[in-house]
Design a protein around this motif. Sequence first.
Motif, PDB file in Angstrom:
ATOM      1  N   SER A 173      36.693 -20.380  -4.836  1.00  0.00           N
ATOM      2  CA  SER A 173      36.238 -20.256  -6.206  1.00  0.00           C
ATOM      3  C   SER A 173      34.728 -20.376  -6.193  1.00  0.00           C
ATOM      4  CB  SER A 173      36.828 -21.364  -7.071  1.00  0.00           C
ATOM      5  OG  SER A 173      36.304 -21.279  -8.378  1.00  0.00           O
ATOM      6  N   ASP A 221      31.785 -15.244 -15.521  1.00  0.00           N
ATOM      7  CA  ASP A 221      33.149 -15.714 -15.361  1.00  0.00           C
ATOM      8  C   ASP A 221      33.725 -16.196 -16.695  1.00  0.00           C
ATOM      9  OD1 ASP A 221      33.301 -15.277 -12.602  1.00  0.00           O
ATOM     10  OD2 ASP A 221      32.170 -17.108 -12.233  1.00  0.00           O
ATOM     11  N   SER A 270      38.411 -15.724 -14.241  1.00  0.00           N
ATOM     12  CA  SER A 270      38.277 -15.949 -12.821  1.00  0.00           C
ATOM     13  C   SER A 270      39.564 -15.548 -12.108  1.00  0.00           C
ATOM     14  CB  SER A 270      37.983 -17.431 -12.590  1.00  0.00           C
ATOM     15  OG  SER A 270      38.223 -17.771 -11.271  1.00  0.00           O
ATOM     16  N   ALA A 300      40.582 -16.737  -9.307  1.00  0.00           N
ATOM     17  CA  ALA A 300      41.225 -17.974  -8.848  1.00  0.00           C
ATOM     18  C   ALA A 300      42.091 -18.586  -9.946  1.00  0.00           C
ATOM     19  CB  ALA A 300      40.175 -18.972  -8.371  1.00  0.00           C
ATOM     20  N   SER A 301      41.591 -18.635 -11.159  1.00  0.00           N
ATOM     21  CA  SER A 301      42.390 -19.243 -12.233  1.00  0.00           C
ATOM     22  C   SER A 301      43.614 -18.398 -12.564  1.00  0.00           C
ATOM     23  CB  SER A 301      41.540 -19.479 -13.479  1.00  0.00           C
ATOM     24  OG  SER A 301      41.142 -18.268 -14.061  1.00  0.00           O
ATOM     25  N   VAL A 335      42.469 -24.452  -4.232  1.00  0.00           N
ATOM     26  CA  VAL A 335      41.220 -23.792  -4.599  1.00  0.00           C
ATOM     27  C   VAL A 335      40.088 -24.516  -3.877  1.00  0.00           C
ATOM     28  CG1 VAL A 335      39.667 -23.137  -6.467  1.00  0.00           C
ATOM     29  CG2 VAL A 335      42.144 -23.130  -6.845  1.00  0.00           C
ATOM     30  N   ARG A 361      36.242 -25.128  -3.188  1.00  0.00           N
ATOM     31  CA  ARG A 361      34.969 -24.963  -3.897  1.00  0.00           C
ATOM     32  C   ARG A 361      33.849 -25.360  -2.987  1.00  0.00           C
ATOM     33  NH1 ARG A 361      33.073 -24.029  -9.037  1.00  0.00           N
ATOM     34  NH2 ARG A 361      35.096 -24.020  -9.951  1.00  0.00           N
TER      35      ARG A 361
END
Length: 135
Positions: free
Chosen positions: A106, A113, A118, A120-121, A133, A135
């Motif tokens: 992410s 975004d 996103s 990832a979300s 996820v 980071r």
Amino acid sequence: MYTNILIPIALDHEYDVQRTIETARRLLATPGKITLVAVLENVPAYVAEYATVKPADHIRAEIEQRLRALATDQEGLDAAVLSGKPGVAIPDLAAETSADLIVINSHKPGVEDYFLGSTASRVVRRAPCSVLVVR
């Protein structure tokens, strides 16, 4: 420990790929497999009608080559190139392959975004398995 891990790769944000692969390897059971996944978004019909060259196969081959280059000198990494929207295609692949973990990067959120959402979300919301996820 997980036996089937997917790592989605956004080739325009591949700066932390090796760290993500290392994270997945630490979570991988023996025997197990890791698949690097890139998603080629479909060209909208209103754009495709004006294109004189249909480069989809060429682009797909280039993306697969880039994924394989990321996996060079690393044992047990497969590569898959999908078509569609990443937030849908990645969870669908996880369901089809019985993946038990998705490890996804992410990038730091920004205004773009906030408005676009996103990947990832979207993957987290739709995945049929655990999602880590990074980071």
